[in-house]
Design a protein around this motif. Sequence first.
Motif, PDB file in Angstrom:
ATOM      1  N   LEU A 114       5.511   9.838   3.576  1.00  0.00           N
ATOM      2  CA  LEU A 114       5.309   8.467   3.102  1.00  0.00           C
ATOM      3  C   LEU A 114       6.604   7.656   3.179  1.00  0.00           C
ATOM      4  CD1 LEU A 114       3.079   9.137  -0.052  1.00  0.00           C
ATOM      5  CD2 LEU A 114       2.355   8.110   2.105  1.00  0.00           C
ATOM      6  N   SER A 115       7.718   8.275   2.781  1.00  0.00           N
ATOM      7  CA  SER A 115       8.998   7.561   2.809  1.00  0.00           C
ATOM      8  C   SER A 115       9.414   7.214   4.231  1.00  0.00           C
ATOM      9  CB  SER A 115      10.086   8.413   2.140  1.00  0.00           C
ATOM     10  OG  SER A 115       9.781   8.633   0.781  1.00  0.00           O
ATOM     11  N   LEU A 116       9.200   8.143   5.150  1.00  0.00           N
ATOM     12  CA  LEU A 116       9.556   7.875   6.550  1.00  0.00           C
ATOM     13  C   LEU A 116       8.666   6.783   7.143  1.00  0.00           C
ATOM     14  CD1 LEU A 116      10.247  11.483   7.912  1.00  0.00           C
ATOM     15  CD2 LEU A 116      11.905   9.688   7.350  1.00  0.00           C
ATOM     16  N   LYS A 117       7.400   6.779   6.738  1.00  0.00           N
ATOM     17  CA  LYS A 117       6.516   5.726   7.222  1.00  0.00           C
ATOM     18  C   LYS A 117       6.965   4.363   6.710  1.00  0.00           C
ATOM     19  CE  LYS A 117       1.609   4.535   7.596  1.00  0.00           C
ATOM     20  NZ  LYS A 117       0.221   4.919   7.198  1.00  0.00           N
ATOM     21  N   ARG A 118       7.340   4.324   5.438  1.00  0.00           N
ATOM     22  CA  ARG A 118       7.843   3.072   4.871  1.00  0.00           C
ATOM     23  C   ARG A 118       9.150   2.662   5.551  1.00  0.00           C
ATOM     24  NH1 ARG A 118      11.686   1.648   1.347  1.00  0.00           N
ATOM     25  NH2 ARG A 118      11.369  -0.221   0.067  1.00  0.00           N
ATOM     26  N   ALA A 119      10.043   3.637   5.801  1.00  0.00           N
ATOM     27  CA  ALA A 119      11.307   3.333   6.468  1.00  0.00           C
ATOM     28  C   ALA A 119      11.065   2.787   7.874  1.00  0.00           C
ATOM     29  CB  ALA A 119      12.180   4.583   6.529  1.00  0.00           C
ATOM     30  N   GLY A 120      10.040   3.335   8.543  1.00  0.00           N
ATOM     31  CA  GLY A 120       9.715   2.842   9.884  1.00  0.00           C
ATOM     32  C   GLY A 120       9.255   1.391   9.866  1.00  0.00           C
ATOM     33  N   ILE A 121       8.438   1.057   8.868  1.00  0.00           N
ATOM     34  CA  ILE A 121       7.967  -0.332   8.764  1.00  0.00           C
ATOM     35  C   ILE A 121       9.132  -1.269   8.450  1.00  0.00           C
ATOM     36  CG2 ILE A 121       6.531  -1.896   7.393  1.00  0.00           C
ATOM     37  CD1 ILE A 121       4.506   0.330   7.139  1.00  0.00           C
ATOM     38  N   MET A 122      10.001  -0.858   7.504  1.00  0.00           N
ATOM     39  CA  MET A 122      11.145  -1.694   7.174  1.00  0.00           C
ATOM     40  C   MET A 122      12.106  -1.814   8.358  1.00  0.00           C
ATOM     41  SD  MET A 122      10.894  -3.006   4.186  1.00  0.00           S
ATOM     42  CE  MET A 122      12.574  -3.561   3.952  1.00  0.00           C
ATOM     43  N   ALA A 123      12.260  -0.717   9.110  1.00  0.00           N
ATOM     44  CA  ALA A 123      13.142  -0.744  10.278  1.00  0.00           C
ATOM     45  C   ALA A 123      12.637  -1.721  11.332  1.00  0.00           C
ATOM     46  CB  ALA A 123      13.263   0.656  10.872  1.00  0.00           C
ATOM     47  N   LEU A 124      11.323  -1.900  11.401  1.00  0.00           N
ATOM     48  CA  LEU A 124      10.747  -2.857  12.352  1.00  0.00           C
ATOM     49  C   LEU A 124      10.722  -4.265  11.761  1.00  0.00           C
ATOM     50  CD1 LEU A 124       9.285  -3.327  15.062  1.00  0.00           C
ATOM     51  CD2 LEU A 124       7.134  -2.793  13.881  1.00  0.00           C
ATOM     52  N   PHE A 125      10.504  -4.339  10.463  1.00  0.00           N
ATOM     53  CA  PHE A 125      10.348  -5.626   9.789  1.00  0.00           C
ATOM     54  C   PHE A 125      11.607  -6.487   9.880  1.00  0.00           C
ATOM     55  CE2 PHE A 125       9.964  -7.738   5.394  1.00  0.00           C
ATOM     56  CZ  PHE A 125       9.354  -8.849   5.947  1.00  0.00           C
ATOM     57  N   VAL A 126      12.749  -5.916   9.488  1.00  0.00           N
ATOM     58  CA  VAL A 126      13.998  -6.688   9.445  1.00  0.00           C
ATOM     59  C   VAL A 126      14.432  -7.162  10.838  1.00  0.00           C
ATOM     60  CG1 VAL A 126      16.436  -6.604   8.824  1.00  0.00           C
ATOM     61  CG2 VAL A 126      14.737  -5.557   7.314  1.00  0.00           C
ATOM     62  N   PRO A 127      14.425  -6.303  11.870  1.00  0.00           N
ATOM     63  CA  PRO A 127      14.811  -6.807  13.193  1.00  0.00           C
ATOM     64  C   PRO A 127      13.897  -7.904  13.731  1.00  0.00           C
ATOM     65  CG  PRO A 127      14.920  -4.421  13.157  1.00  0.00           C
ATOM     66  CD  PRO A 127      14.258  -4.841  11.890  1.00  0.00           C
ATOM     67  N   VAL A 128      12.597  -7.812  13.447  1.00  0.00           N
ATOM     68  CA  VAL A 128      11.676  -8.848  13.922  1.00  0.00           C
ATOM     69  C   VAL A 128      12.017 -10.195  13.300  1.00  0.00           C
ATOM     70  CG1 VAL A 128       9.275  -9.644  13.832  1.00  0.00           C
ATOM     71  CG2 VAL A 128       9.781  -7.300  14.514  1.00  0.00           C
ATOM     72  N   SER A 175       0.819  -1.206   0.000  1.00  0.00           N
ATOM     73  CA  SER A 175       0.000   0.000   0.000  1.00  0.00           C
ATOM     74  C   SER A 175       0.857   1.262   0.000  1.00  0.00           C
ATOM     75  CB  SER A 175      -0.924  -0.014   1.224  1.00  0.00           C
ATOM     76  OG  SER A 175      -1.656   1.184   1.311  1.00  0.00           O
ATOM     77  N   LEU A 176       1.901   1.266   0.828  1.00  0.00           N
ATOM     78  CA  LEU A 176       2.776   2.430   0.896  1.00  0.00           C
ATOM     79  C   LEU A 176       3.559   2.625  -0.395  1.00  0.00           C
ATOM     80  CD1 LEU A 176       4.275   2.473   4.499  1.00  0.00           C
ATOM     81  CD2 LEU A 176       2.945   4.254   3.390  1.00  0.00           C
ATOM     82  N   SER A 177       3.996   1.531  -0.999  1.00  0.00           N
ATOM     83  CA  SER A 177       4.758   1.630  -2.241  1.00  0.00           C
ATOM     84  C   SER A 177       3.925   2.257  -3.351  1.00  0.00           C
ATOM     85  CB  SER A 177       5.231   0.244  -2.664  1.00  0.00           C
ATOM     86  OG  SER A 177       5.887   0.305  -3.905  1.00  0.00           O
ATOM     87  N   THR A 178       2.658   1.858  -3.433  1.00  0.00           N
ATOM     88  CA  THR A 178       1.772   2.449  -4.440  1.00  0.00           C
ATOM     89  C   THR A 178       1.621   3.945  -4.227  1.00  0.00           C
ATOM     90  OG1 THR A 178       0.545   0.374  -4.613  1.00  0.00           O
ATOM     91  CG2 THR A 178      -0.531   2.350  -5.442  1.00  0.00           C
ATOM     92  N   SER A 179       1.456   4.351  -2.973  1.00  0.00           N
ATOM     93  CA  SER A 179       1.317   5.777  -2.658  1.00  0.00           C
ATOM     94  C   SER A 179       2.599   6.543  -2.986  1.00  0.00           C
ATOM     95  CB  SER A 179       0.969   5.952  -1.181  1.00  0.00           C
ATOM     96  OG  SER A 179      -0.241   5.305  -0.860  1.00  0.00           O
ATOM     97  N   ILE A 180       3.753   5.950  -2.689  1.00  0.00           N
ATOM     98  CA  ILE A 180       5.027   6.615  -2.969  1.00  0.00           C
ATOM     99  C   ILE A 180       5.230   6.781  -4.471  1.00  0.00           C
ATOM    100  CG2 ILE A 180       7.535   6.313  -2.854  1.00  0.00           C
ATOM    101  CD1 ILE A 180       7.143   5.080  -0.094  1.00  0.00           C
ATOM    102  N   GLN A 181       4.864   5.759  -5.247  1.00  0.00           N
ATOM    103  CA  GLN A 181       5.010   5.862  -6.702  1.00  0.00           C
ATOM    104  C   GLN A 181       4.093   6.944  -7.260  1.00  0.00           C
ATOM    105  OE1 GLN A 181       4.145   1.804  -7.585  1.00  0.00           O
ATOM    106  NE2 GLN A 181       6.045   1.111  -6.652  1.00  0.00           N
ATOM    107  N   GLN A 219       6.946  17.455   1.310  1.00  0.00           N
ATOM    108  CA  GLN A 219       6.599  17.046   2.670  1.00  0.00           C
ATOM    109  C   GLN A 219       5.720  15.800   2.670  1.00  0.00           C
ATOM    110  OE1 GLN A 219       4.870  20.656   4.271  1.00  0.00           O
ATOM    111  NE2 GLN A 219       6.834  21.355   5.095  1.00  0.00           N
ATOM    112  N   HIS A 220       4.790  15.730   1.704  1.00  0.00           N
ATOM    113  CA  HIS A 220       3.935  14.552   1.607  1.00  0.00           C
ATOM    114  C   HIS A 220       4.764  13.313   1.244  1.00  0.00           C
ATOM    115  CE1 HIS A 220       0.472  12.098   1.101  1.00  0.00           C
ATOM    116  NE2 HIS A 220       0.558  12.019  -0.219  1.00  0.00           N
ATOM    117  N   GLY A 221       5.666  13.477   0.281  1.00  0.00           N
ATOM    118  CA  GLY A 221       6.534  12.357  -0.091  1.00  0.00           C
ATOM    119  C   GLY A 221       7.454  11.945   1.050  1.00  0.00           C
ATOM    120  N   LEU A 222       7.946  12.941   1.796  1.00  0.00           N
ATOM    121  CA  LEU A 222       8.814  12.639   2.931  1.00  0.00           C
ATOM    122  C   LEU A 222       8.073  11.846   3.998  1.00  0.00           C
ATOM    123  CD1 LEU A 222      11.524  13.029   4.395  1.00  0.00           C
ATOM    124  CD2 LEU A 222      10.636  15.199   5.286  1.00  0.00           C
TER     125      LEU A 222
END
Length: 358
Positions: free
Chosen positions: A231-245, A182-188, A226-229
Motif C-alpha cells: 500500500l505504501s509503495l502504491k501511494r509513493a508511486g502516485i505521489m511520485a507521478l503527481f508532483v512531476p505532472v 482511498s489509499l490513505s484510508t487503507s494505510i491507516q 508486506q500488505h502495508g509495504l
Amino acid sequence: MSPFRRFLPFVRPYVPRLLLAGLLVTGVALINLTLVRLAGTLWDVITVQHDRERMTELIGLFIGLVLLQGLCSMGHSYLTTWISQRVVADFRTHLFAHLQNLAVSFFARRRTGELLSRLMNDVTVIQSIVTETPIDTAKQLVTFIGGIGFLLAMNWRLCLLILLLLPLLVLVAKFFGRKLKSLSTSIQDQTAALSTLLEEVISGIRIVKSFVQTKREEGRFLAQIQHGLALSLKRAGIMALFVPVISLLTFSAAAAVLWYGGTQVIEGAVTPGDLFAFVLFAGILIGPFSSAARVFAQVKEAQGATQRVFEILDAEADIRDIPNAHVLSAVKGHVRAEQVGFSYDPRTPVLSHLSFEA
C-alpha cells in the motif's frame, strides 16, 4: 457537516493567536511580492538607466524588506507550531477522557492496538490540516491574488498565458486526490491492524512461547508488513507521478511566458526589468499552484483519519444519566438484590443468579 469543522471547539481558544499568525504570514507574502517588483525596477536601474545613487537606495530598501520579512516569518512559524501542538494536546486529552468514560463492552469489541493507533497515528495525520494548512493556504492565496494583480497591471497578455493551465491543474489535482484518499484510508487501517498484532503478541508472549507459536506469529507479522509495504509503495508511486505532472504543467506556463516576453523585449514593447520581474512573478505563482495540489492531497488523506477518530468520540456510554438527573444526597438504609446477572458481552455472562443484601 465537514469532519474538520468538529475541531473548531478545540481551535477556538487559540483564534487570537491564529489570526496573528495569519497576519504575519500575509505580511510575508506581501513583502515577497514587493521584493519581486523591486528587483525588476533595480534591474532596469542597473542595466538601462545606469543610475548609481538610485541603485544604492533601492538596495538599501531591498535589505530592509528582507529583514522585515525574516522577522514576520519567525513569528508566524513559532505561533503556528505552538497552536498546532496545543490543539493536538487538547484533542488527545479529550479523546482519552472520552475513552475512560466508555463502558467495558466497548473495549471488548475493539482491539487495544487499534485504539492506540487512533489516539496517536490518526491524530498526528490530522494535526497539520487543522492549524498549519489554513495558515499556509492564506499565504498562498495572498501570493496568488497579489501576483495576478501585478501581472495584469504589467502585461495582461502574458498573464493569460499562465492562467490557461489553471483548469487543467485543478482536474489533475482532483484525479490524484481521489486515489490518495482511498489509499490513505487503507494505510491507516493497515497501521491499526499491525499495532493490534504487535500488542497481542508482545502482551501474550508467554502463551506464544508456551504453545510454540513463534513461527506462526512471524508469518502473520510478515503478511501484515508486506500488505502495508504494498500500500505504501502504491501511494509513493502516485505521489511520485503527481508532483512531476503538476510541476511540468506550471513550468510549461513559465517557459511560454519567457518566450513571449522575450519576443516583446526584442521588439522594444517591454523593458528587460519588466520581463525579469514578470518571470519572477510567474515563478512565484508556481508556489500557490503546487501548494494547492499538495494541500488537496493532504486533506484527502486526513479525511479518513478524521472519520475514524470521531467514530470513537461518537460512541456513547452504555450507562449515562438521564436529562435533568438529580444528585443523590447521603442516604441510609439497605440494598437487596435477588437473582441478578451481569455481562460485558451478552454472549459471555460474568455473573448470574446472584442474590445479596447490604
